[in-house]
Design a protein around this motif. Sequence first.
Motif, PDB file in Angstrom:
ATOM      1  N   LEU A  85       0.809  -1.211   0.000  1.00  0.00           N
ATOM      2  CA  LEU A  85       0.000   0.000   0.000  1.00  0.00           C
ATOM      3  C   LEU A  85       0.847   1.269   0.000  1.00  0.00           C
ATOM      4  O   LEU A  85       0.352   2.333   0.361  1.00  0.00           O
ATOM      5  CB  LEU A  85      -0.922   0.006   1.233  1.00  0.00           C
ATOM      6  N   ARG A  86       2.107   1.142  -0.378  1.00  0.00           N
ATOM      7  CA  ARG A  86       3.006   2.293  -0.310  1.00  0.00           C
ATOM      8  C   ARG A  86       2.461   3.464  -1.134  1.00  0.00           C
ATOM      9  O   ARG A  86       2.042   3.299  -2.272  1.00  0.00           O
ATOM     10  CB  ARG A  86       4.399   1.917  -0.819  1.00  0.00           C
ATOM     11  N   ARG A  87       2.473   4.628  -0.531  1.00  0.00           N
ATOM     12  CA  ARG A  87       1.971   5.822  -1.190  1.00  0.00           C
ATOM     13  C   ARG A  87       3.123   6.784  -1.448  1.00  0.00           C
ATOM     14  O   ARG A  87       3.930   7.026  -0.556  1.00  0.00           O
ATOM     15  CB  ARG A  87       0.924   6.518  -0.319  1.00  0.00           C
ATOM     16  N   PRO A  88       3.200   7.351  -2.635  1.00  0.00           N
ATOM     17  CA  PRO A  88       4.297   8.284  -2.917  1.00  0.00           C
ATOM     18  C   PRO A  88       4.151   9.603  -2.163  1.00  0.00           C
ATOM     19  O   PRO A  88       5.112  10.327  -1.996  1.00  0.00           O
ATOM     20  CB  PRO A  88       4.190   8.485  -4.438  1.00  0.00           C
ATOM     21  N   SER A  89       2.924   9.925  -1.723  1.00  0.00           N
ATOM     22  CA  SER A  89       2.711  11.196  -1.035  1.00  0.00           C
ATOM     23  C   SER A  89       1.474  11.079  -0.143  1.00  0.00           C
ATOM     24  O   SER A  89       0.775  10.062  -0.157  1.00  0.00           O
ATOM     25  CB  SER A  89       2.527  12.329  -2.050  1.00  0.00           C
ATOM     26  N   PHE A  90       1.236  12.137   0.624  1.00  0.00           N
ATOM     27  CA  PHE A  90       0.052  12.176   1.478  1.00  0.00           C
ATOM     28  C   PHE A  90      -0.564  13.560   1.362  1.00  0.00           C
ATOM     29  O   PHE A  90       0.108  14.574   1.535  1.00  0.00           O
ATOM     30  CB  PHE A  90       0.439  11.889   2.932  1.00  0.00           C
ATOM     31  N   ASN A  91      -1.862  13.603   1.070  1.00  0.00           N
ATOM     32  CA  ASN A  91      -2.582  14.867   0.947  1.00  0.00           C
ATOM     33  C   ASN A  91      -3.596  14.956   2.078  1.00  0.00           C
ATOM     34  O   ASN A  91      -4.645  14.307   2.035  1.00  0.00           O
ATOM     35  CB  ASN A  91      -3.298  14.948  -0.399  1.00  0.00           C
ATOM     36  N   PRO A  92      -3.313  15.734   3.126  1.00  0.00           N
ATOM     37  CA  PRO A  92      -4.219  15.784   4.278  1.00  0.00           C
ATOM     38  C   PRO A  92      -5.599  16.329   3.938  1.00  0.00           C
ATOM     39  O   PRO A  92      -6.576  16.050   4.630  1.00  0.00           O
ATOM     40  CB  PRO A  92      -3.490  16.707   5.263  1.00  0.00           C
ATOM     41  N   ALA A  93      -5.707  17.093   2.879  1.00  0.00           N
ATOM     42  CA  ALA A  93      -7.003  17.676   2.517  1.00  0.00           C
ATOM     43  C   ALA A  93      -7.969  16.641   1.956  1.00  0.00           C
ATOM     44  O   ALA A  93      -9.180  16.844   1.986  1.00  0.00           O
ATOM     45  CB  ALA A  93      -6.802  18.801   1.511  1.00  0.00           C
ATOM     46  N   SER A  94      -7.419  15.507   1.460  1.00  0.00           N
ATOM     47  CA  SER A  94      -8.301  14.530   0.811  1.00  0.00           C
ATOM     48  C   SER A  94      -8.081  13.086   1.245  1.00  0.00           C
ATOM     49  O   SER A  94      -9.013  12.282   1.207  1.00  0.00           O
ATOM     50  CB  SER A  94      -8.136  14.620  -0.708  1.00  0.00           C
ATOM     51  N   ASP A  95      -6.880  12.731   1.661  1.00  0.00           N
ATOM     52  CA  ASP A  95      -6.588  11.339   1.981  1.00  0.00           C
ATOM     53  C   ASP A  95      -7.226  10.922   3.306  1.00  0.00           C
ATOM     54  O   ASP A  95      -7.285  11.707   4.258  1.00  0.00           O
ATOM     55  CB  ASP A  95      -5.075  11.106   2.073  1.00  0.00           C
ATOM     56  N   ALA A  96      -7.693   9.688   3.345  1.00  0.00           N
ATOM     57  CA  ALA A  96      -8.279   9.119   4.563  1.00  0.00           C
ATOM     58  C   ALA A  96      -7.236   8.235   5.238  1.00  0.00           C
ATOM     59  O   ALA A  96      -6.766   7.269   4.660  1.00  0.00           O
ATOM     60  CB  ALA A  96      -9.527   8.312   4.228  1.00  0.00           C
ATOM     61  N   HIS A 283       7.564   3.547  10.778  1.00  0.00           N
ATOM     62  CA  HIS A 283       6.752   4.678  10.345  1.00  0.00           C
ATOM     63  C   HIS A 283       7.582   5.904   9.944  1.00  0.00           C
ATOM     64  O   HIS A 283       7.016   6.918   9.548  1.00  0.00           O
ATOM     65  CB  HIS A 283       5.803   5.104  11.468  1.00  0.00           C
ATOM     66  N   THR A 284       8.890   5.803  10.025  1.00  0.00           N
ATOM     67  CA  THR A 284       9.730   6.993   9.827  1.00  0.00           C
ATOM     68  C   THR A 284       9.528   7.636   8.469  1.00  0.00           C
ATOM     69  O   THR A 284       9.424   8.860   8.356  1.00  0.00           O
ATOM     70  CB  THR A 284      11.213   6.635  10.034  1.00  0.00           C
ATOM     71  N   THR A 285       9.469   6.838   7.408  1.00  0.00           N
ATOM     72  CA  THR A 285       9.408   7.403   6.058  1.00  0.00           C
ATOM     73  C   THR A 285       7.993   7.504   5.507  1.00  0.00           C
ATOM     74  O   THR A 285       7.801   8.029   4.415  1.00  0.00           O
ATOM     75  CB  THR A 285      10.260   6.564   5.095  1.00  0.00           C
ATOM     76  N   ASP A 286       7.006   7.005   6.218  1.00  0.00           N
ATOM     77  CA  ASP A 286       5.624   7.062   5.747  1.00  0.00           C
ATOM     78  C   ASP A 286       5.181   8.531   5.658  1.00  0.00           C
ATOM     79  O   ASP A 286       5.237   9.261   6.652  1.00  0.00           O
ATOM     80  CB  ASP A 286       4.718   6.293   6.704  1.00  0.00           C
ATOM     81  N   PRO A 287       4.709   8.985   4.503  1.00  0.00           N
ATOM     82  CA  PRO A 287       4.344  10.404   4.346  1.00  0.00           C
ATOM     83  C   PRO A 287       3.256  10.866   5.314  1.00  0.00           C
ATOM     84  O   PRO A 287       3.315  11.993   5.813  1.00  0.00           O
ATOM     85  CB  PRO A 287       3.855  10.474   2.893  1.00  0.00           C
ATOM     86  N   GLY A 288       2.265  10.014   5.564  1.00  0.00           N
ATOM     87  CA  GLY A 288       1.199  10.383   6.491  1.00  0.00           C
ATOM     88  C   GLY A 288       1.708  10.552   7.905  1.00  0.00           C
ATOM     89  O   GLY A 288       1.351  11.514   8.606  1.00  0.00           O
ATOM     90  N   HIS A 289       2.555   9.625   8.338  1.00  0.00           N
ATOM     91  CA  HIS A 289       3.117   9.702   9.688  1.00  0.00           C
ATOM     92  C   HIS A 289       4.043  10.911   9.820  1.00  0.00           C
ATOM     93  O   HIS A 289       4.063  11.578  10.865  1.00  0.00           O
ATOM     94  CB  HIS A 289       3.867   8.412  10.015  1.00  0.00           C
ATOM     95  N   LYS A 290       4.805  11.176   8.767  1.00  0.00           N
ATOM     96  CA  LYS A 290       5.684  12.353   8.797  1.00  0.00           C
ATOM     97  C   LYS A 290       4.861  13.631   8.934  1.00  0.00           C
ATOM     98  O   LYS A 290       5.218  14.535   9.688  1.00  0.00           O
ATOM     99  CB  LYS A 290       6.532  12.413   7.512  1.00  0.00           C
ATOM    100  N   TRP A 291       3.749  13.688   8.217  1.00  0.00           N
ATOM    101  CA  TRP A 291       2.862  14.855   8.315  1.00  0.00           C
ATOM    102  C   TRP A 291       2.345  15.028   9.734  1.00  0.00           C
ATOM    103  O   TRP A 291       2.353  16.143  10.270  1.00  0.00           O
ATOM    104  CB  TRP A 291       1.699  14.679   7.340  1.00  0.00           C
ATOM    105  N   LEU A 292       1.907  13.928  10.374  1.00  0.00           N
ATOM    106  CA  LEU A 292       1.377  14.003  11.735  1.00  0.00           C
ATOM    107  C   LEU A 292       2.456  14.464  12.710  1.00  0.00           C
ATOM    108  O   LEU A 292       2.209  15.320  13.573  1.00  0.00           O
ATOM    109  CB  LEU A 292       0.832  12.643  12.160  1.00  0.00           C
ATOM    110  N   ARG A 293       3.662  13.926  12.583  1.00  0.00           N
ATOM    111  CA  ARG A 293       4.750  14.329  13.483  1.00  0.00           C
ATOM    112  C   ARG A 293       5.111  15.801  13.279  1.00  0.00           C
ATOM    113  O   ARG A 293       5.404  16.518  14.237  1.00  0.00           O
ATOM    114  CB  ARG A 293       5.972  13.427  13.262  1.00  0.00           C
ATOM    115  N   GLU A 294       5.083  16.257  12.030  1.00  0.00           N
ATOM    116  CA  GLU A 294       5.382  17.663  11.760  1.00  0.00           C
ATOM    117  C   GLU A 294       4.322  18.574  12.380  1.00  0.00           C
ATOM    118  O   GLU A 294       4.647  19.655  12.887  1.00  0.00           O
ATOM    119  CB  GLU A 294       5.470  17.889  10.245  1.00  0.00           C
ATOM    120  N   LYS A 295       3.055  18.146  12.339  1.00  0.00           N
ATOM    121  CA  LYS A 295       1.986  18.927  12.950  1.00  0.00           C
ATOM    122  C   LYS A 295       2.177  19.009  14.468  1.00  0.00           C
ATOM    123  O   LYS A 295       1.990  20.071  15.070  1.00  0.00           O
ATOM    124  CB  LYS A 295       0.619  18.315  12.621  1.00  0.00           C
ATOM    125  N   LEU A 296       2.525  17.896  15.072  1.00  0.00           N
ATOM    126  CA  LEU A 296       2.752  17.891  16.510  1.00  0.00           C
ATOM    127  C   LEU A 296       3.953  18.755  16.881  1.00  0.00           C
ATOM    128  O   LEU A 296       3.909  19.510  17.875  1.00  0.00           O
ATOM    129  CB  LEU A 296       2.951  16.443  16.985  1.00  0.00           C
TER     130      LEU A 296
END
Length: 304
Positions: A85-96, A283-296
Motif C-alpha cells: 500500500l506504499r503511497r508516494p505522497s500524502f494529501n491531508p485535505a483529501s486522503d483518509a 513509520h519513519t518514512t511514511d508520508p502520512g506519519h511524517k505529516w502528523l509528526r510535523e503537525k505535533l
Amino acid sequence: MNLRNIDLNLLVILDALLTERNVSRAGERIGLSQSAMSAALARLRDIFGDPLLVRAGRDLVLTRNAEELIVPLKDSLNKIEQTLLRRPSFNPASDARTFSISASDYAGLVLLTPLVQMIANEAPNVTIHLLPRARDATRVLQTNQADIVIEPTELFGSNEYPSCALLSDRWLCAVDAEHPDIADDVLTEEQFLQLPHLVYGIGTHRQLNLADQHLANAGIARRIQVTVESFLLNPFLIQGTRLVSLVLERAAKKIAATLQIKLLAPPHALPDIHEAMYWHPRHTTDPGHKWLREKLSSVAKEMS
C-alpha cells in the motif's frame, strides 16, 4: 518448515487470534466465520506444533510460544502492508488515514488539544485515536498499538526508537486561593512539610511523578493525604482544602483560570520535565506519519 506449503493468509488469522484471544472476535475482525477460524487455528497448531491458545476457565490464554510470536508477526505484516500500500505522497485535505497517539492527560491537554483543533480543520478525512498513557510505552510501539507515544524523556529512558523533543515544563505548587495558612503568596519550607499533600501517581500501580520521585530520593518526607491517577483532577480536588499539590505549569495555568486556586513557587528546587514524541522506525518514512509528526512539532513550537 517450507513456506511453499503454507497459506500465508494464515498469518493474518494468527495475528487476529493473538490480538483478540477469542476465536469469535478474531473472526469478526477479519470477516471469517467461527467455524473457519476454528479450522484455521487447528492448522496453525499443527504448523507450529503448539496449541497457541489454551482454555483457562472461560477465557483463552496464549502459550509462551504464542506470546513470543506477537511482535515479530506484527512487524512482518506491517512491512508487507506498507510494501503493498506504499503511497508516494500524502494529501491531508483529501486522503483518509487513521493514526493513534498514546499520552498522559497532561500531554493531552497541553499538546493534543491544539493538535486536534488543527487537524480537524486541515484534514477532514483523518481519524485520530487518543489513547491513555501506557505503563510499557516501548511495547505499545512494538506491537503497533500506537503510532506515536508522548512521554517525558526522564521516564522513557534509554532506547533506540526515533524521537523528537516537544517541550519542557516546570513544577509549581497549587493551593486553594483562600488557603488559611499561606500569606503573601509565599509557601515556606515549613508549611510545605507540615501541610497535607495531594500526590499525582502514574497508573494504577501509583508510580510517583517525577517531582515527587525527586523529593523522595532527596529524603524529603511529607504528609500525603490523597493520591490520584489523573493529573488534571489535582486543581479541582484541592479547592476548599488545606491540601498542597505539585503541578506542571502549562496545564495548571489552563485550569487555574476557571478555579479558585493559586500557583506558588515550590520551596525546593525541582527538575523540569521534557516531553518528547517517540515512534517505531517502521513509520519513519511514511508520508502520512511524517505529516502528523510535523503537525505535533508545529504545535509544540508555537507553545514555546
